[in-house]
Design an enzyme around this catalytic site. Structure first.
Site, PDB file in Angstrom:
ATOM      1  N   LYS A 184       0.849  -1.194   0.000  1.00  0.00           N
ATOM      2  CA  LYS A 184       0.000   0.000   0.000  1.00  0.00           C
ATOM      3  C   LYS A 184       0.882   1.241   0.000  1.00  0.00           C
ATOM      4  O   LYS A 184       1.460   1.618   1.018  1.00  0.00           O
ATOM      5  CB  LYS A 184      -0.923   0.044   1.228  1.00  0.00           C
ATOM      6  CG  LYS A 184      -2.044   1.055   1.014  1.00  0.00           C
ATOM      7  CD  LYS A 184      -2.602   1.672   2.260  1.00  0.00           C
ATOM      8  CE  LYS A 184      -1.824   2.819   2.801  1.00  0.00           C
ATOM      9  NZ  LYS A 184      -1.735   4.013   1.912  1.00  0.00           N
ATOM     10  N   CYS A 293      13.630  10.924   6.301  1.00  0.00           N
ATOM     11  CA  CYS A 293      13.679  10.428   7.683  1.00  0.00           C
ATOM     12  C   CYS A 293      15.019  10.746   8.326  1.00  0.00           C
ATOM     13  O   CYS A 293      15.117  10.906   9.526  1.00  0.00           O
ATOM     14  CB  CYS A 293      13.425   8.929   7.697  1.00  0.00           C
ATOM     15  SG  CYS A 293      14.426   8.028   6.519  1.00  0.00           S
ATOM     16  N   GLU A 394       9.867  15.884  15.199  1.00  0.00           N
ATOM     17  CA  GLU A 394      10.211  15.803  13.775  1.00  0.00           C
ATOM     18  C   GLU A 394       9.350  16.775  12.975  1.00  0.00           C
ATOM     19  O   GLU A 394       8.124  16.689  13.011  1.00  0.00           O
ATOM     20  CB  GLU A 394       9.984  14.376  13.254  1.00  0.00           C
ATOM     21  CG  GLU A 394      10.478  14.217  11.832  1.00  0.00           C
ATOM     22  CD  GLU A 394      10.312  12.803  11.293  1.00  0.00           C
ATOM     23  OE1 GLU A 394       9.195  12.249  11.381  1.00  0.00           O
ATOM     24  OE2 GLU A 394      11.298  12.247  10.773  1.00  0.00           O
TER      25      GLU A 394
END
Ligand code: TXE
Length: 501
Positions: A184, A293, A394
């Site tokens: 997905k 990331c 983050e």
């Protein structure tokens, strides 16, 4: 694969289930937006629970099928190597689609598409080198050996920032190990996944081995993760969603691999080659618009060089060319999604409210070359303290926090003082400092005098809240295998049935 054009005039895609290109069972679709133009450019099937059922059943059937399970590991590996060749042929086209869909720079996506075949070659080559062990067992007349077996259906859930690369890190080892896949992709970047899916078919993967279900994580994520026929979930995304995936998987005792981002520190010592360190810090935070990331979103700078470093950094940051990500000359592209655009701008305000000093950027980019796109100015904050939200959370955008430190111990303490632990950079000329920090930093990757280097050969993953498990490198294939211990009695007599042997 698709009726090429929807009523809207935009290309209409279908998803891949059991070797067929299909619409969602309920017929629903959603739009994929081009972040540079700020408008929809493609229509995608919006899968529901019925589609999840179809895809998982197809993957489960394929896992048991002679067409897949009957292949030798060498034959499986060959399929992966053939796929690598096809990807290389299609690299330019796929890179362009990625850029249209997620707004990342064409130069970056091109580089990723050049690298992706390496993972398929590497894991293709590894497929027939997975060996069990013969255990020198302590019982006479007994042979004990191990087999490495695939898990079954692996669900791969991927994000929008490096759509094909992050999927490759899961699909290549999982397929090499003999599993089947339901993938997905992110609802913000499904088009390249659907184009990529065609290549699996072309090189001869049997139907159902790779299925691609498009749609919203909030609608089908839980159904995918908790499906009883799904053996493992490999996820890259935000830590909050990752936690939810982990909790759902835990209820069903399913293994997971999680790659959940971070708040990585780039630590610059006074003995560093300053210009090099400045370029390294810029590449860590602005090159991918901070949407990676491993973004080096905190620069820890030794106090004695702090002001000079900031001056040089701001001077270089100011030269960043923003604009159309399809142009080779653009250096900072748009933010990929509308919610992410709002989130980044929110964090800029949070930092200002917390008392950090904005020395570069600090808001939406209003430059003519940014058009209607979702652009944020490359932004640098000084006077950041380690406990501020801007130093802990983050952002996933082009926003850098600079924190001064006095000595090595303080640098390590600040660097480790977050819940994350994905990566860290160290800039120094001292081999002693380099070694010392590589040991003391709580991070899955430590770079010294470089940043953002990754390879199919080297393990990648997070400490602490940045994740579980490793992707790439030799050990990554173990994430998709289970070890079976086989005992064979060569004596052929069950001695005393009431005593364990
Ligand atoms: O990610 P999500 P989002 C971080 C970054 C960003 C934040 C949110 O800080 O601001 O995450 O981004 C699927 N069950 N990263 O909202 O939600 C979703 O459809 C199962 C870091 O875009 O994590 C998509 O396919 N799946 C990161 C994938 O999860 C679900 C990369 C990632 O989406 C689900 C991206 C559910 N309940 C964002 N809900 C990195 N590690 O590089 C959503 N998904």
């Amino acid at each position: 694969m698709a009726s090429p054009v929807a009523a809207s005039g935009r290309p209409q895609y279908r998803m891949l289930i059991d070797g067929a290109w299909v619409e969602a069972a309920g017929g629903a679709t959603f739009e994929s937006e081009n972040p540079y133009l700020g408008s929809a450019w493609a229509e995608i099937p919006r899968a529901g629970s019925e589609d999840v059922e179809r895809a998982v059943s197809a993957a489960h059937k394929a896992f048991k099928s002679p067409a897949w399970a009957g292949l030798t590991p060498s034959a499986r590996g060959l399929l992966l190597c053939r796929l690598a060749e096809r990807i290389a042929e299609e690299a330019e086209r796929l890179a362009e689609i990625e850029t249209r869909d997620n707004g990342k720079l064409i130069t970056e996506m091109r580089a990723q598409l050049r690298y992706i075949p390496q993972w398929f070659h590497y894991f293709g080559g590894l497929a027939d080198k997975v060996e069990g062990r013969v255990i020198p067992i302590d019982k006479p007349g007994m042979i004990n050996f191990t087999r490495e077996e695939p898990l079954g259906v692996v669900v791969a859930i991927t994000p929008w920032n490096s759509p094909l690369m992050l999927a490759t890190w899961k699909l290549a080892p999982a397929l090499a190990a003999g599993n089947t896949i339901v993938w997905k992709p992110s609802e913000y970047s499904s088009v390249s996944a659907l184009e990529f899916g065609k290549l699996f078919e072309e090189v001869g993967f049997p139907p159902g081995v790779v299925n691609i279900v498009t749609g919203f994580g909030s609608e089908i994520g839980e159904a995918l993760v908790t499906h009883p026929r799904v053996a493992k979930v490999a996820f890259t995304g935000g830590d909050v969603t990752g936690q939810r995936v982990y909790e759902s998987a835990a209820r069903h005792i399913k293994p997971v691999t999680l790659e959940l981002g971070g708040k990585s520190a780039n630590i610059v010592f006074s003995d560093a080659e300053l210009d090099n360190a400045v370029r390294g810090v810029v590449s860590g935070i602005f090159a991918a618009t901070g949407q990676t990331c491993i973004a080096g979103s905190r620069a820890l700078v030794q106090r004695s060089i702090h002001d000079e470093f900031v001056e040089k950094l701001v001077a270089l940051g100011r030269t960043a060319r923003m604009g159309d990500p399809l142009l080779d000359t653009t250096q900072v592209g748009p933010i990929t999604t509308r919610p992410q655009f709002a989130k980044v701008l929110d964090y800029v305000e949070v930092a200002k409210t917390e008392g950090a000093t904005c020395v570069l950027g600090g808001g939406k980019a209003e430059r003519p070359e940014c058009g209607n796109g979702w652009f944020v100015e490359p932004t640098v904050f000084t006077n950041v303290t380690p406990s501020m939200r801007i130093a802990q959370e983050e952002v996933f955008g082009p926003v850098l926090s600079i924190i001064p430190f006095d000595d090595e111990d303080e640098a390590v303490a600040i660097a480790n003082n977050t819940q994350y632990g994905l990566a860290a950079g160290v800039w120094t000329q001292s081999i002693r400092t380099a070694f010392e920090l590589s040991e003391k930093l709580e991070a899955g990757t430590v770079w010294v005098n470089t940043y953002r280097a990754t390879s199919y050969l080297s393990p990648f993953g997070g400490y602490k809240r940045s994740g579980i498990g490793r992707e790439s490198g030799l050990t990554a294939i173990r994430e998709y295998l289970q070890e079976k211990s086989v005992w064979i009695d060569t004596i052929g007599q069950v001695a005393n049935p009431f005593v364990q042997r």
